[in-house]
Each structure stands twice: as structure tokens, then as C-alpha cells.
Design a protein around this motif. Structure first.
Motif, PDB file in Angstrom:
ATOM      1  N   LEU A   1      40.937  25.493  47.114  1.00  0.00           N
ATOM      2  CA  LEU A   1      41.004  24.602  45.955  1.00  0.00           C
ATOM      3  C   LEU A   1      40.487  23.217  46.329  1.00  0.00           C
ATOM      4  O   LEU A   1      40.915  22.623  47.323  1.00  0.00           O
ATOM      5  CB  LEU A   1      42.464  24.507  45.476  1.00  0.00           C
ATOM      6  CG  LEU A   1      42.834  23.398  44.475  1.00  0.00           C
ATOM      7  CD1 LEU A   1      42.100  23.591  43.152  1.00  0.00           C
ATOM      8  CD2 LEU A   1      44.346  23.379  44.257  1.00  0.00           C
TER       9      LEU A   1
ATOM     10  N   ASP B   1      38.706  28.693  37.928  1.00  0.00           N
ATOM     11  CA  ASP B   1      39.261  29.614  38.927  1.00  0.00           C
ATOM     12  C   ASP B   1      38.230  30.743  39.068  1.00  0.00           C
ATOM     13  O   ASP B   1      38.224  31.697  38.306  1.00  0.00           O
ATOM     14  CB  ASP B   1      40.613  30.145  38.423  1.00  0.00           C
ATOM     15  CG  ASP B   1      41.246  31.136  39.389  1.00  0.00           C
ATOM     16  OD1 ASP B   1      40.750  31.275  40.523  1.00  0.00           O
ATOM     17  OD2 ASP B   1      42.236  31.789  39.003  1.00  0.00           O
TER      18      ASP B   1
ATOM     19  N   SER C   1      46.720  23.363  41.230  1.00  0.00           N
ATOM     20  CA  SER C   1      45.491  23.061  40.494  1.00  0.00           C
ATOM     21  C   SER C   1      45.773  22.226  39.247  1.00  0.00           C
ATOM     22  O   SER C   1      45.048  21.256  38.965  1.00  0.00           O
ATOM     23  CB  SER C   1      44.764  24.350  40.109  1.00  0.00           C
ATOM     24  OG  SER C   1      45.585  25.188  39.330  1.00  0.00           O
TER      25      SER C   1
END
Length: 302
Positions: free
Chosen positions: A296, A98, A13
């Protein structure tokens, strides 16, 4: 930090965020601070990072770093909170979120997020909020319970579960997680009851915290606060979140329908960086089983 929450897809990420040393970044879900600390490692002396979290428990995880600014707020107030701190529209280089629930919330049994154990039916991420899971379970109509169980939990037979709750609470109010599990026993499938209870608790948690509305608001505001070339990176944990994120990154709206101008050219605010969702490696799954449902996605603002 590790005791509070193990960051998921950490390197992936932050890599997709493409942190510039002098840039301005927002971590919308500060939590245990794992992603924020990794971003700070890539920031230079003039860089700034704003960490958002509505749960005041997270303030203890703040790094002692002048470049980091803690924002005790739900990320639905992203734009206004940044403005208050001198960051106007088009002033942010990257946003990371997140989503979902931290390990801390599941492990802190007294918060009522888990069906394993017995605790008050709370489920508030912001403990100053008014609505609790107890209120939802005991006061919502059968129709409203059916709606949230179907929409937020994707429960197979939401009307059956709603009627089960209404019948149980008529005899005695449902005040704890154990009482809730007992109340839905008549409609809990014998095969994989944990999956059913996970969906039930998810539905209540999303309703109590207004999670889907907050996500929509944050995504819409990301278009305002990000500068051209700025990046939006989001980790989601269930299909409801992932669908919203995927559609928004694709089209700039939540239906996923791409608008076209008079000449037939697509009018989209983002370009996808990830063509498919990035998922945890086998190594990460072994190290952190709670990451198994993580997805993601990343996009760059045009």
C-alpha cells in the motif's frame, strides 16, 4: 460482499485517504464493495463516492445509498466517466485503487483465472471484451509470447515456455486451463510448480485485460481529477504494479526520474504520505492469506 472479496488493508487504506465528510471520492476497483462501504461510513450527507468496475458481476454488491454512484467502466476511463457525471478536473478529494484480482475471480473457476481446476481459457475481467487467454495462447507468435511472459509474468526462461506453447498448440489447440497446464509441463520446474504457474497465468491475465496500460492511464488522469491536497491511495500485488505506482508518486512519471527546473528545484506533482510501502499485519495475513503480497502506497497532490 465477504463471499465476493475480502478487502485488503481496509482500515489502513481508508485512513490514508483522510475522508472529508463533504468530499468527492473514487473507488477505482469496487469489487465486493468493502472499501467503498468503509469510505461511506466516513462521508457526510453531501459527500459522494463513485465506484468503478468493468465486471458487471459486481453490480450486485452495490450499497443502497444515494451517496454512492456505480460506474460500469474500466478505471482507464476515470476522467471521462467523472466528467459525464458532473465532476470536472480538480473536483476529486481522493482516489483509492485496490489492484489485482478479486477472490471472486479466482473462486469462480469457470472464469479461467486459476490453474486449480479446469475451465475455458478466458481470463476477461470485462466479459464483453474481445481478447481471451485462449486467443493469446493459440495465436500470438513465439516472440510475442516470450515478451508477455517475460514482461508481465517475469518468468525466468520465457522463450522456453513460449516454444513449449507453440509446439503444444501445433498438435492441438489449447482451450482450457487444464490443457494449458499440461502444455507447459515439459518446462514446468519440479521445484515450486505453483509459483511458475502463478507467473504464467498472471502474464496472460495482464495481457488479456491490458492491466498495465490501464493503470498508467488511471495514474496520469489522477493528476487531472484530484484537487490540490487530494490523496491517491493504491494497493498493488506484484512488483510491476508497485514499481509503476512508486515511480509515479515519486516523480509524476513512470521512469521515476525527477525533473528539475532551471534553479535545480524538483518538479514533482505529489508528496509521498508513505515513505515505505505499508504491508498487512500478521493478524490480517492469518485471516486472509491472499493479502500476503499486498503493498500500500499513498501520496498527496501538491
Amino acid at each position: 460482499m465477504s463471499q465476493y472479496h475480502t478487502p485488503v488493508l481496509l482500515e489502513e487504506s481508508v485512513s490514508l485517504l483522510e475522508v472529508h465528510p463533504e468530499g468527492v471520492y473514487a473507488d477505482l476497483t469496487f469489487g465486493g464493495g468493502g472499501h467503498s462501504r468503509r469510505i461511506l461510513q466516513s462521508l457526510g450527507a453531501e459527500g459522494r463516492l463513485y465506484g468503478f468496475d468493468q465486471d458487471r458481476d459486481t453490480i450486485r454488491n452495490c450499497p443502497d445509498d444515494s451517496r454512492f454512484h456505480y460506474v460500469a467502466s474500466n478505471f482507464r476511463f476515470l476522467r471521462g466517466a467523472l466528467r459525464l457525471r458532473g465532476v470536472g478536473d480538480g473536483g476529486v478529494d481522493g482516489i483509492l485503487a485496490d489492484l489485482g484480482v478479486s477472490s471472486h475471480h479466482f473462486d469462480a473457476v469457470e472464469r479461467g483465472f486459476s490453474f486449480r481446476g479446469d475451465a475455458p481459457l478466458d481470463m476477461r475481467m470485462n466479459q464483453r471484451g474481445g481478447l481471451t487467454a485462449e486467443t493469446v495462447v493459440n495465436t500470438y507468435s513465439a516472440d510475442d509470447l516470450t515478451r508477455i511472459l517475460g514482461d508481465w509474468g517475469e518468468v525466468d526462461t520465457p522463450w522456453k515456455v513460449a516454444n513449449c506453447l507453440v509446439k503444444a498448440r501445433a498438435a492441438t489447440p489449447i482451450r482450457t486451463t487444464a490443457e494449458l497446464v499440461e502444455a507447459v509441463k515439459p518446462c514446468t520446474p519440479k521445484k515450486d510448480p505453483s509459483k511458475f504457474l502463478t507467473k504464467l497465468f498472471q502474464a496472460l491475465r495482464i495481457e488479456v485485460n491490458g492491466e498495465m496500460e490501464a493503470l498508467k492511464m488511471a495514474l496520469e488522469q489522477s493528476l487531472k481529477v484530484l484537487k490540490p491536497g487530494g490523496r491517491l491511495v493504491v494497493i498493488s500485488y506484484h512488483s510491476l504494479e508497485d514499481r509503476l505506482v512508486k515511480n509515479f508518486m515519486r516523480s509524476g512519471n513512470f521512469s521515476g526520474k525527477v525533473e528539475k527546473d532551471f534553479f535545480g528545484r524538483a518538479q514533482v506533482p505529489f508528496e509521498a504520505v508513505t515513505r515505505k510501502a505499508v504491508v498487512p499485519t500478521e493478524e490480517e495475513l492469518e485471516r486472509n492469506p491472499r493479502s500476503r503480497s499486498a503493498r500500500l502506497r499513498a501520496a498527496v497532490k501538491l
